[in-house]
Each structure stands twice: as structure tokens, then as C-alpha cells.
Design a protein around this motif. Structure first.
Motif, PDB file in Angstrom:
ATOM      1  N   ARG A 147      -6.248  15.942   3.745  1.00  0.00           N
ATOM      2  CA  ARG A 147      -5.528  17.021   3.070  1.00  0.00           C
ATOM      3  C   ARG A 147      -4.335  16.525   2.245  1.00  0.00           C
ATOM      4  O   ARG A 147      -3.172  16.782   2.575  1.00  0.00           O
ATOM      5  CB  ARG A 147      -5.081  18.077   4.087  1.00  0.00           C
ATOM      6  N   CYS A 148      -4.664  15.815   1.201  1.00  0.00           N
ATOM      7  CA  CYS A 148      -3.671  15.404   0.204  1.00  0.00           C
ATOM      8  C   CYS A 148      -4.148  15.975  -1.134  1.00  0.00           C
ATOM      9  O   CYS A 148      -4.707  15.249  -1.969  1.00  0.00           O
ATOM     10  CB  CYS A 148      -3.549  13.887   0.153  1.00  0.00           C
ATOM     11  N   PRO A 149      -3.952  17.276  -1.371  1.00  0.00           N
ATOM     12  CA  PRO A 149      -4.610  17.966  -2.488  1.00  0.00           C
ATOM     13  C   PRO A 149      -4.166  17.504  -3.869  1.00  0.00           C
ATOM     14  O   PRO A 149      -4.915  17.641  -4.830  1.00  0.00           O
ATOM     15  CB  PRO A 149      -4.251  19.438  -2.249  1.00  0.00           C
ATOM     16  N   LYS A 150      -2.945  16.956  -4.006  1.00  0.00           N
ATOM     17  CA  LYS A 150      -2.467  16.545  -5.322  1.00  0.00           C
ATOM     18  C   LYS A 150      -2.786  15.091  -5.653  1.00  0.00           C
ATOM     19  O   LYS A 150      -2.472  14.623  -6.747  1.00  0.00           O
ATOM     20  CB  LYS A 150      -0.949  16.776  -5.422  1.00  0.00           C
ATOM     21  N   LEU A 151      -3.409  14.412  -4.730  1.00  0.00           N
ATOM     22  CA  LEU A 151      -3.823  13.033  -4.985  1.00  0.00           C
ATOM     23  C   LEU A 151      -5.120  13.077  -5.785  1.00  0.00           C
ATOM     24  O   LEU A 151      -6.181  13.397  -5.253  1.00  0.00           O
ATOM     25  CB  LEU A 151      -4.013  12.282  -3.670  1.00  0.00           C
ATOM     26  N   LYS A 152      -5.046  12.757  -7.062  1.00  0.00           N
ATOM     27  CA  LYS A 152      -6.187  12.892  -7.970  1.00  0.00           C
ATOM     28  C   LYS A 152      -6.817  11.557  -8.345  1.00  0.00           C
ATOM     29  O   LYS A 152      -7.882  11.536  -8.970  1.00  0.00           O
ATOM     30  CB  LYS A 152      -5.758  13.615  -9.252  1.00  0.00           C
ATOM     31  N   ARG A 153      -6.163  10.472  -7.977  1.00  0.00           N
ATOM     32  CA  ARG A 153      -6.677   9.161  -8.353  1.00  0.00           C
ATOM     33  C   ARG A 153      -6.135   8.114  -7.391  1.00  0.00           C
ATOM     34  O   ARG A 153      -5.000   8.225  -6.930  1.00  0.00           O
ATOM     35  CB  ARG A 153      -6.267   8.828  -9.788  1.00  0.00           C
ATOM     36  N   ILE A 154      -6.943   7.133  -7.067  1.00  0.00           N
ATOM     37  CA  ILE A 154      -6.504   6.018  -6.226  1.00  0.00           C
ATOM     38  C   ILE A 154      -6.469   4.791  -7.124  1.00  0.00           C
ATOM     39  O   ILE A 154      -7.457   4.075  -7.278  1.00  0.00           O
ATOM     40  CB  ILE A 154      -7.429   5.820  -5.013  1.00  0.00           C
ATOM     41  N   GLU A 155      -5.308   4.571  -7.757  1.00  0.00           N
ATOM     42  CA  GLU A 155      -5.206   3.559  -8.817  1.00  0.00           C
ATOM     43  C   GLU A 155      -5.616   2.174  -8.351  1.00  0.00           C
ATOM     44  O   GLU A 155      -6.298   1.442  -9.066  1.00  0.00           O
ATOM     45  CB  GLU A 155      -3.769   3.501  -9.348  1.00  0.00           C
ATOM     46  N   MET A 156      -5.199   1.798  -7.160  1.00  0.00           N
ATOM     47  CA  MET A 156      -5.416   0.424  -6.716  1.00  0.00           C
ATOM     48  C   MET A 156      -6.882   0.117  -6.448  1.00  0.00           C
ATOM     49  O   MET A 156      -7.264  -1.050  -6.365  1.00  0.00           O
ATOM     50  CB  MET A 156      -4.595   0.157  -5.452  1.00  0.00           C
ATOM     51  N   LEU A 157      -7.723   1.150  -6.320  1.00  0.00           N
ATOM     52  CA  LEU A 157      -9.156   0.931  -6.093  1.00  0.00           C
ATOM     53  C   LEU A 157      -9.984   1.240  -7.334  1.00  0.00           C
ATOM     54  O   LEU A 157     -11.218   1.186  -7.275  1.00  0.00           O
ATOM     55  CB  LEU A 157      -9.645   1.801  -4.930  1.00  0.00           C
ATOM     56  N   ASP A 158      -9.302   1.549  -8.419  1.00  0.00           N
ATOM     57  CA  ASP A 158     -10.008   1.909  -9.652  1.00  0.00           C
ATOM     58  C   ASP A 158     -10.401   0.629 -10.391  1.00  0.00           C
ATOM     59  O   ASP A 158      -9.723   0.161 -11.307  1.00  0.00           O
ATOM     60  CB  ASP A 158      -9.110   2.784 -10.527  1.00  0.00           C
ATOM     61  N   ASP A 159     -11.512   0.057  -9.962  1.00  0.00           N
ATOM     62  CA  ASP A 159     -11.977  -1.208 -10.532  1.00  0.00           C
ATOM     63  C   ASP A 159     -13.501  -1.221 -10.520  1.00  0.00           C
ATOM     64  O   ASP A 159     -14.143  -0.375  -9.886  1.00  0.00           O
ATOM     65  CB  ASP A 159     -11.428  -2.385  -9.721  1.00  0.00           C
ATOM     66  N   ALA A 160     -14.068  -2.205 -11.188  1.00  0.00           N
ATOM     67  CA  ALA A 160     -15.526  -2.283 -11.283  1.00  0.00           C
ATOM     68  C   ALA A 160     -16.166  -2.700  -9.971  1.00  0.00           C
ATOM     69  O   ALA A 160     -17.352  -2.453  -9.751  1.00  0.00           O
ATOM     70  CB  ALA A 160     -15.914  -3.264 -12.389  1.00  0.00           C
ATOM     71  N   SER A 161     -15.406  -3.311  -9.075  1.00  0.00           N
ATOM     72  CA  SER A 161     -15.945  -3.736  -7.783  1.00  0.00           C
ATOM     73  C   SER A 161     -14.898  -3.524  -6.709  1.00  0.00           C
ATOM     74  O   SER A 161     -13.688  -3.620  -6.975  1.00  0.00           O
ATOM     75  CB  SER A 161     -16.362  -5.208  -7.837  1.00  0.00           C
ATOM     76  N   PRO A 162     -15.302  -3.237  -5.475  1.00  0.00           N
ATOM     77  CA  PRO A 162     -14.341  -3.015  -4.396  1.00  0.00           C
ATOM     78  C   PRO A 162     -13.678  -4.327  -3.988  1.00  0.00           C
ATOM     79  O   PRO A 162     -14.273  -5.404  -4.115  1.00  0.00           O
ATOM     80  CB  PRO A 162     -15.206  -2.450  -3.264  1.00  0.00           C
ATOM     81  N   PRO A 163     -12.462  -4.267  -3.487  1.00  0.00           N
ATOM     82  CA  PRO A 163     -11.782  -5.494  -3.049  1.00  0.00           C
ATOM     83  C   PRO A 163     -12.446  -6.070  -1.806  1.00  0.00           C
ATOM     84  O   PRO A 163     -12.954  -5.330  -0.960  1.00  0.00           O
ATOM     85  CB  PRO A 163     -10.358  -5.018  -2.753  1.00  0.00           C
ATOM     86  N   PRO A 164     -12.468  -7.376  -1.649  1.00  0.00           N
ATOM     87  CA  PRO A 164     -13.122  -7.989  -0.480  1.00  0.00           C
ATOM     88  C   PRO A 164     -12.455  -7.637   0.839  1.00  0.00           C
ATOM     89  O   PRO A 164     -13.093  -7.710   1.896  1.00  0.00           O
ATOM     90  CB  PRO A 164     -13.017  -9.493  -0.773  1.00  0.00           C
ATOM     91  N   SER A 165     -11.187  -7.248   0.812  1.00  0.00           N
ATOM     92  CA  SER A 165     -10.492  -6.907   2.053  1.00  0.00           C
ATOM     93  C   SER A 165     -10.854  -5.519   2.573  1.00  0.00           C
ATOM     94  O   SER A 165     -10.595  -5.199   3.740  1.00  0.00           O
ATOM     95  CB  SER A 165      -8.977  -6.976   1.836  1.00  0.00           C
ATOM     96  N   LEU A 166     -11.463  -4.677   1.739  1.00  0.00           N
ATOM     97  CA  LEU A 166     -11.715  -3.281   2.113  1.00  0.00           C
ATOM     98  C   LEU A 166     -12.796  -3.166   3.177  1.00  0.00           C
ATOM     99  O   LEU A 166     -13.902  -3.697   3.026  1.00  0.00           O
ATOM    100  CB  LEU A 166     -12.126  -2.478   0.882  1.00  0.00           C
ATOM    101  N   LYS A 167     -12.464  -2.448   4.261  1.00  0.00           N
ATOM    102  CA  LYS A 167     -13.435  -2.186   5.326  1.00  0.00           C
ATOM    103  C   LYS A 167     -13.986  -0.771   5.219  1.00  0.00           C
ATOM    104  O   LYS A 167     -15.203  -0.563   5.250  1.00  0.00           O
ATOM    105  CB  LYS A 167     -12.787  -2.378   6.700  1.00  0.00           C
ATOM    106  N   GLU A 168     -13.101   0.229   5.084  1.00  0.00           N
ATOM    107  CA  GLU A 168     -13.576   1.604   5.025  1.00  0.00           C
ATOM    108  C   GLU A 168     -12.502   2.538   4.497  1.00  0.00           C
ATOM    109  O   GLU A 168     -11.305   2.265   4.578  1.00  0.00           O
ATOM    110  CB  GLU A 168     -14.036   2.088   6.410  1.00  0.00           C
ATOM    111  N   ILE A 169     -12.974   3.645   3.934  1.00  0.00           N
ATOM    112  CA  ILE A 169     -12.141   4.776   3.541  1.00  0.00           C
ATOM    113  C   ILE A 169     -12.655   5.967   4.323  1.00  0.00           C
ATOM    114  O   ILE A 169     -13.825   6.345   4.179  1.00  0.00           O
ATOM    115  CB  ILE A 169     -12.234   5.042   2.024  1.00  0.00           C
ATOM    116  N   VAL A 170     -11.826   6.542   5.169  1.00  0.00           N
ATOM    117  CA  VAL A 170     -12.262   7.623   6.056  1.00  0.00           C
ATOM    118  C   VAL A 170     -11.604   8.923   5.608  1.00  0.00           C
ATOM    119  O   VAL A 170     -10.375   9.015   5.537  1.00  0.00           O
ATOM    120  CB  VAL A 170     -11.914   7.325   7.526  1.00  0.00           C
ATOM    121  N   LEU A 171     -12.418   9.910   5.309  1.00  0.00           N
ATOM    122  CA  LEU A 171     -11.940  11.246   4.936  1.00  0.00           C
ATOM    123  C   LEU A 171     -11.972  12.109   6.185  1.00  0.00           C
ATOM    124  O   LEU A 171     -13.027  12.290   6.789  1.00  0.00           O
ATOM    125  CB  LEU A 171     -12.830  11.839   3.836  1.00  0.00           C
TER     126      LEU A 171
END
Length: 339
Positions: A249-273
Motif C-alpha cells: 500500500r504505497c499508492p503514490k509510488l509510480k516508478r521504481i527508478e533503481m530497477l528500471d533497466d534492461a536486466s535485473p540486478p544480480p543481487s536481486l532475490k525477490e520483490i514481494v507485494l
């Protein structure tokens, strides 16, 4: 009861609860006992190193008039060199961890902090819960072992900390923020709202290189019920440190700049909603995010899950959300999945 409380002698764990008149907490004494035969009269205050030498946990709860935990202008000697955990609960007037009684003192930057350089040098965990006027803390230079920050219902805070200070805390791997009504970004720049600064730490020392942190640092962010949150962190370099992101419930969050790339970062494990009632809401929010790289949403999908009591469900296995207009037309987009 006095509004100025001293801790003496200091124990390994100190808990202060329900002190309605307390406005300032400081400490003196707590020095080691001198051997028999070597006692001598002290004619001056003991040196800073003698104060509270073994205090590891400090818990403060329900002190409604407490505005600042430590106020150096009161000649506070509570330097807490071995403190490992700081927890503050239900202090309605608390504005800062280290501060003063005037705006000038509250604006002190860490580079001019009156505390000794080894103050809080062993601090690993900070938890602040239900302190609605909490704004910031003057950040000492020695928080190099800080591992986690937990904030809940600190409504005046606009960010947790600046990016520059984040990069100076190499062991900070866990940030939890819940129901902070004015929080606009988790890790951000030094200024918001025409120059106003309001964060757990004041603007710090120049940022250091992050190259040596990439191989070992893995950051977990938990962001819950932040109605004004607009950004997690605008610096794309943070993607190399992100391990887990949990969002609810973060309704005004419209973009995740640090993940806006052509490929996911190698450190990323999961994004849980996280949506405990109906996962459709968070799925709709995820699908509404804007991306500069059109392939970003596709490459991130394998890492995105919707929280469930029975285990996290991959977002790709969630039913397609049925728009009301489609439902009225008699079309069920989930029928193709069932086939």
C-alpha cells in the motif's frame, strides 16, 4: 519528578517506561569501581570513557514530554560507546535522538556534532515506534556497524536517510518503514520541500565509493502503508545492492527508478507485494508502474511475488485482474489460463 533524568550507575540493559515529566535523558557515573587501597577523591567529572561502559541495550517507552534523547548542551556524558540496540516507543513529543532546545542546535550537521567520534560506535539496531513528531537525528560519524533501522508511525519524517549517509553505513542491510504519513522517499537526497531536511540522520559527510560494498552488501527494504511515498531511491546505482523489496500500500509510488533497466540486478532475490486481504490490489499496482525501459517489467516478473499465508505466489500465476467493463461484457480473461 525532575524533567532531567540521569542514568547512574549504568547497567547492561536500561529500560525507561512511563515517565510523564521526563524531557531530557542524560547520564553520568557508571565508572568502574576502583580497587581497595587505590581510592582517591575525584575533584572533577570522570572522563567520557568512564561513563556507562557496559550499556548495550537502551529502551525508552511512554515518556510524553521527551523531545531529545541526548542534549549535549546539558554537558551530557551518556556517550553510549558500547550501546548495541536503541528502542524508543510511544514518545509523543520526541523530535530527535541527539539535539538541542533551539532550532539552531537542531540544525547541527554531523560534521559539527558535539559528540565524541566514538559515540554510538557499537550501535547495530535502531527502532523508533509511534513517535509522531520524530524528525531526525544528528548522525555521528561512527555508525559503521549499524545493521538495521525500523521506523513505525514517525509521521514527520520525510525520508529515512540520505544517499550519502547510506553509503557510509556499509553494514546497514535492513530498513523497515511502516505507516509514516509524510515519508516521501526511503533513501534520498539532502533536500525536500524547498530545502527542508527531515530524516533520521541529518545531511552527512561526502559520499564514499560503493565499489567495495557490491560483493558483500545485500539490502532488504520493507515499505508498508506509506501513503505519500513517491520514490524508493532515485539513484540507479542502488540496484547493485538491492536483495529483497517488500511493498504494501504505497499508492503514490509510480516508478521504481533503481530497477528500471534492461536486466535485473544480480543481487536481486525477490520483490514481494503484500496484500493480506486480496492480492489483486497489489497486482494492479505493479502492472500500473511506469518504466523507461519497456523490457524492465518482463525481466523483473520472475522475481515478483504476491504474499500469501501459504507461501508467496509468483505474480505470473496470479489470475488476470478482471476489469469491470470486461466483466459487464461477459468476457473472462482467466478462462484462457484455465484451459
Amino acid at each position: 519528578m525532575s524533567t532531567h533524568t540521569h542514568l547512574t550507575p549504568c547497567r547492561v540493559i536500561v529500560s525507561c517506561q512511563i515517565l510523564p515529566a521526563l524531557s531530557t535523558l542524560s547520564g553520568s557515573g557508571g565508572q568502574p569501581e576502583e580497587p581497595k587501597g587505590q581510592l582517591e577523591e575525584r575533584t572533577s567529572p570522570p572522563p567520557p570513557g568512564d561513563h556507562c561502559p557496559n550499556l548495550k541495550v537502551l529502551q525508552i517507552s511512554r515518556c510524553p514530554k521527551l523531545k531529545h534523547l541526548l542534549v549535549p548542551r546539558y554537558n551530557c556524558n551518556l556517550y553510549l560507546k558500547k550501546l548495541e540496540k536503541l528502542e524508543i516507543y510511544h514518545c509523543a513529543e520526541l523530535e530527535s535522538i541527539i539535539g538541542g532546545a533551539t532550532d539552531e542546535e537542531e540544525s547541527l550537521a554531523s560534521s559539527t556534532s558535539p559528540l565524541p567520534p566514538d559515540a554510538f560506535s557499537q550501535l547495530q539496531s535502531i527502532k523508533i515506534d509511534n513517535c509522531p513528531k520524530m524528525k531526525y537525528m544528528v548522525g555521528p560519524k561512527s555508525l559503521h556497524v549499524l545493521r538495521e533501522i525500523k521506523l513505525r508511525r514517525c509521521h514527520k519524517m520525510k525520508r529515512v536517510l540520505t544517499l550519502e549517509l547510506f553509503m557510509l553505513l556499509p553494514n546497514l542491510n535492513y530498513i523497515h518503514v511502516h505507516d509514516c504519513k509524510e515519508m516521501k522517499e526511503a533513501i534520498g537526497g539532502q533536500e525536500l520541500d524547498n530545502g527542508a531536511t527531515s530524516s533520521l540522520f541529518l545531511p552527512p559527510i561526502p559520499a564514499s565509493s560503493h565499489g567495495d560494498q557490491l560483493s558483500t552488501r545485500k539490502l532488504t527494504l520493507e515499505l508498508y502503508c506509506l501513503e505519500e511515498l513517491e520514490s524508493i531511491c532515485s539513484w540507479t546505482g542502488l540496484q547493485d545492492l538491492i536483495h529483497v523489496i517488500k511493498i504494501r500500500r504505497c499508492p503514490k509510488l509510480k516508478r521504481i527508478e533503481m530497477l528500471d533497466d534492461a536486466s535485473p540486478p544480480p543481487s536481486l532475490k525477490e520483490i514481494v507485494l503484500i496484500e493480506e486481504v486480496d492480492g489483486d490490489r497489489e497486482k494492479q499496482w505493479w502492472e500500473s508502474l511506469g518504466w523507461i525501459h519497456p523490457e524492465a517489467t518482463t525481466t523483473l516478473e520472475p522475481y515478483v511475488f504476491v504474499y500469501s499465508l501459504d507461501g508467496n505466489i509468483p505474480i505470473t500465476r496470479m489470475p488476470v485482474v478482471i476489469d469491470s467493463r470486461i466483466r459487464e461484457g461477459g468476457m473472462d480473461p482467466n478462462s484462457a489460463q484455465r484451459k
